[in-house]
Design an enzyme around this catalytic site. Structure first.
Site, mmCIF file in Angstrom:
data_model
loop_
_atom_site.group_PDB
_atom_site.id
_atom_site.type_symbol
_atom_site.label_atom_id
_atom_site.label_comp_id
_atom_site.label_asym_id
_atom_site.label_seq_id
_atom_site.Cartn_x
_atom_site.Cartn_y
_atom_site.Cartn_z
ATOM 1 N NE ARG A 1 0.580 -57.657 50.134
ATOM 2 C CZ ARG A 1 1.436 -58.661 50.017
ATOM 3 N NH1 ARG A 1 1.960 -58.960 48.839
ATOM 4 N NH2 ARG A 1 1.783 -59.365 51.069
ATOM 5 C CG HIS B 1 13.756 -60.978 51.888
ATOM 6 N ND1 HIS B 1 13.912 -62.294 52.241
ATOM 7 C CD2 HIS B 1 12.449 -60.838 51.522
ATOM 8 C CE1 HIS B 1 12.746 -62.930 52.101
ATOM 9 N NE2 HIS B 1 11.847 -62.062 51.669
ATOM 10 N N GLY C 1 2.087 -69.685 61.257
ATOM 11 C CA GLY C 1 3.370 -69.999 60.625
ATOM 12 C C GLY C 1 4.411 -68.987 61.105
ATOM 13 C CB CYS D 1 8.797 -59.437 52.763
ATOM 14 S SG CYS D 1 8.716 -60.806 51.603
ATOM 15 N NE ARG E 1 12.131 -68.029 48.073
ATOM 16 C CZ ARG E 1 11.254 -67.183 48.619
ATOM 17 N NH1 ARG E 1 11.636 -66.315 49.552
ATOM 18 N NH2 ARG E 1 9.992 -67.170 48.227
HETATM 19 N N1 LIG Z 1 7.147 -65.276 55.241
HETATM 20 C C1 LIG Z 1 7.359 -64.005 54.892
HETATM 21 O O1 LIG Z 1 8.491 -63.488 54.826
HETATM 22 C C2 LIG Z 1 6.201 -63.136 54.555
HETATM 23 C C3 LIG Z 1 6.409 -61.792 54.398
HETATM 24 C C4 LIG Z 1 5.345 -60.969 54.067
HETATM 25 C C5 LIG Z 1 4.100 -61.539 53.924
HETATM 26 N N2 LIG Z 1 3.930 -62.871 54.082
HETATM 27 C C6 LIG Z 1 2.584 -63.421 53.964
HETATM 28 O O2 LIG Z 1 2.123 -63.745 55.284
HETATM 29 C C7 LIG Z 1 1.276 -64.895 55.245
HETATM 30 C C8 LIG Z 1 1.772 -65.952 56.223
HETATM 31 O O3 LIG Z 1 3.086 -66.354 55.872
HETATM 32 P P1 LIG Z 1 3.828 -67.586 56.587
HETATM 33 O O4 LIG Z 1 5.160 -67.619 55.963
HETATM 34 O O5 LIG Z 1 3.700 -67.520 58.064
HETATM 35 O O6 LIG Z 1 2.911 -68.823 56.032
HETATM 36 P P2 LIG Z 1 2.798 -70.363 56.430
HETATM 37 O O7 LIG Z 1 4.040 -70.885 57.060
HETATM 38 O O8 LIG Z 1 2.295 -71.056 55.222
HETATM 39 O O9 LIG Z 1 1.639 -70.398 57.558
HETATM 40 C C9 LIG Z 1 0.320 -70.138 57.213
HETATM 41 C C10 LIG Z 1 -0.580 -70.273 58.449
HETATM 42 O O10 LIG Z 1 -1.902 -69.905 58.057
HETATM 43 C C11 LIG Z 1 -2.831 -70.936 58.351
HETATM 44 N N3 LIG Z 1 -3.799 -71.005 57.236
HETATM 45 C C12 LIG Z 1 -3.537 -71.172 55.914
HETATM 46 N N4 LIG Z 1 -4.674 -71.180 55.203
HETATM 47 C C13 LIG Z 1 -5.698 -71.001 56.093
HETATM 48 C C14 LIG Z 1 -7.115 -70.920 55.984
HETATM 49 N N5 LIG Z 1 -7.746 -71.011 54.808
HETATM 50 N N6 LIG Z 1 -7.820 -70.731 57.114
HETATM 51 C C15 LIG Z 1 -7.199 -70.625 58.318
HETATM 52 N N7 LIG Z 1 -5.856 -70.699 58.482
HETATM 53 C C16 LIG Z 1 -5.122 -70.888 57.388
HETATM 54 C C17 LIG Z 1 -2.016 -72.198 58.444
HETATM 55 O O11 LIG Z 1 -2.721 -73.055 59.302
HETATM 56 P P3 LIG Z 1 -2.217 -74.517 59.758
HETATM 57 O O12 LIG Z 1 -1.001 -74.249 60.606
HETATM 58 O O13 LIG Z 1 -3.350 -75.066 60.533
HETATM 59 O O14 LIG Z 1 -1.917 -75.219 58.473
HETATM 60 C C18 LIG Z 1 -0.682 -71.666 59.016
HETATM 61 O O15 LIG Z 1 -0.743 -71.594 60.420
HETATM 62 C C19 LIG Z 1 1.240 -65.329 53.772
HETATM 63 O O16 LIG Z 1 0.109 -64.737 53.166
HETATM 64 C C20 LIG Z 1 2.487 -64.739 53.199
HETATM 65 O O17 LIG Z 1 2.391 -64.513 51.816
HETATM 66 C C21 LIG Z 1 4.929 -63.676 54.407
#
Ligand SMILES: NC(=O)c1ccc[n+]([C@@H]2O[C@H](COP(=O)([O-])OP(=O)(O)OC[C@H]3O[C@@H](n4cnc5c(N)ncnc54)[C@H](OP(=O)(O)O)[C@@H]3O)[C@@H](O)[C@H]2O)c1
Length: 357
Positions: A99, A243, A11, A128, A236
């Protein structure tokens, strides 16, 4: 010789991890191994990658895996985190599942890298909104010791993943075309286009949200200050990337606006921070606004600039006139880079530097 490196989750955070590992020339042996729930080809950064479907054998032969999957019981870290460690990898996890576990270091390299030891196999990246606040306040805490923080966040939709970015685009286009926004309540509880929603993650019986509790608990753990008073409201806003936070910080010892500007403008004392404060040095800005007091300050739009994209920007530093030893400040950072991928890659770089990887 480089390391065998994997990224689980492709993602927005997985995408930034791939870009950063390439940009910062992290020593990867061969190709990065990308993994997600199903197999496909996908462009990350500016390169086409093969994405592997995750299975029991995915981690074999890897030295280091960055986790960037979904959180929760069926999420990537819960399902695969311990298996990756058993396979011999070091894990750096962007998710929130571990965490607050006592033996899982929660790390911001500029602040508390020393909690990582030679026995550490699983490292958590903080949330974040916590990362940027702690990077901005740590240098002031060192000098005057924090007593209480009151923080309100203005968090972009990319913090909720790819689906949320698409939701803001779709709703905005519909409203600008004079239509009613078709909402997907599984993403946001209200319309997000042209709106602010004081609700991030689930509500708890106390009325606080899980995002707010993350800011309290994670900040206390990183600073190792279990009694630090923290009062957050997380919101949000209809911004795609980056942010912002309005922070009121009260200290045990005197801390004036000028002291804070001096500390936060010194890269040795405030690593990762850029202070953008005071009268705007650009005469055209003053002329445009016809105001000799025109001040400079950071916004999320500044994060596209090369020199700011991995930094925590601070400004609007003012003495709190209602209590002693307290300041207000405005803090901005890229939630996908310093709030997630940059912090994770910096941890890996520091592990290498210290001979821990
Ligand atoms: N976005 C932010 O600003 C931010 C900041 C800090 C931390 N985070 C954390 O970072 C993580 C990723 O965030 P994101 O925004 O990139 O999320 P996202 O858009 O929901 O993408 C998640 C990715 O993980 C894969 N995935 C989900 N569940 C899985 C599983 N059980 N096994 C294998 N792959 C799996 C998905 O696969 P598919 O593509 O195949 O569905 C997708 O590629 C989250 O935990 C989030 O809380 C995010």
């Amino acid at each position: 010789m480089g390391l065998k490196v994997g990224v689980l989750g492709v993602g927005p955070v997985g995408d930034r991890l791939v870009r950063l590992l390439n940009e910062r020339k992290f020593p990867v042996d061969g190709d990065l191994k990308l993994m997600a729930t199903h197999e496909r080809e996908e462009v990350l950064g500016d390169k086409l990658y093969h994405v592997h479907k995750i299975d029991e054998n995915s981690f074999k032969g890897l030295d280091l895996v960055f986790f960037a999957g979904k959180e929760g019981a069926k999420g990537a870290s819960t399902e695969w985190g311990r298996k990756a460690v058993k396979s011999g990898c070091i894990v750096i996890d962007n998710g929130g599942d571990f965490r607050m576990y006592p033996n899982y270091p929660l790390v911001i390299p500029e602040v508390n890298m020393d909690v990582v030891t030679k026995d550490t196999r699983y490292i958590c990246n903080p949330n974040c909104s916590t990362i940027q606040m702690v990077v901005a306040l740590a240098p002031l805490h060192k000098v005057a010791r924090l007593r209480r923080i009151v923080v309100s966040t203005y968090q972009s939709v990319s913090g909720h993943g790819e689906a949320a970015i698409e939701e803001l685009k779709k709703e905005s286009a519909q409203i600008l075309a004079g239509e009613t926004a078709e909402q997907n309540p599984s993403i946001f509880p209200n319309q997000i286009a042209f709106n602010c929603i004081p609700h991030i993650d689930k509500f708890l019986p106390s009325g606080y949200t899980k995002e707010e509790m993350k800011m309290i608990n994670e900040t206390r753990k990183i600073f190792d200050e279990p009694n630090l008073l923290i009062n957050p409201t997380t919101v949000r806003v209809p911004v795609f990337y980056g942010h912002s936070e309005s922070i009121n910080a009260e200290f045990e010892l005197p801390m004036e606006r000028q002291d804070a500007i001096e500390i936060l403008s010194d890269p040795q004392r405030s690593p990762g921070v850029v202070c953008i404060d005071g009268i705007n040095p650009d005469p055209s800005a003053i002329n445009n606004r016809c105001d000799p007091n025109e001040c400079q300050f950071p916004t999320t739009a500044d994060l596209v600039k090369e020199e700011y994209k991995d930094a925590v920007l601070v400004g609007r530093i003012r003495n709190d006139t209602t209590i002693k030893n307290a300041l207000n400040l405005w803090c901005v950072s890229d939630n996908l880079r310093k709030g997630a991928a940059t912090n994770a890659v910096q941890i890996a770089e520091e592990l290498l530097k210290r001979g821990l990887l």
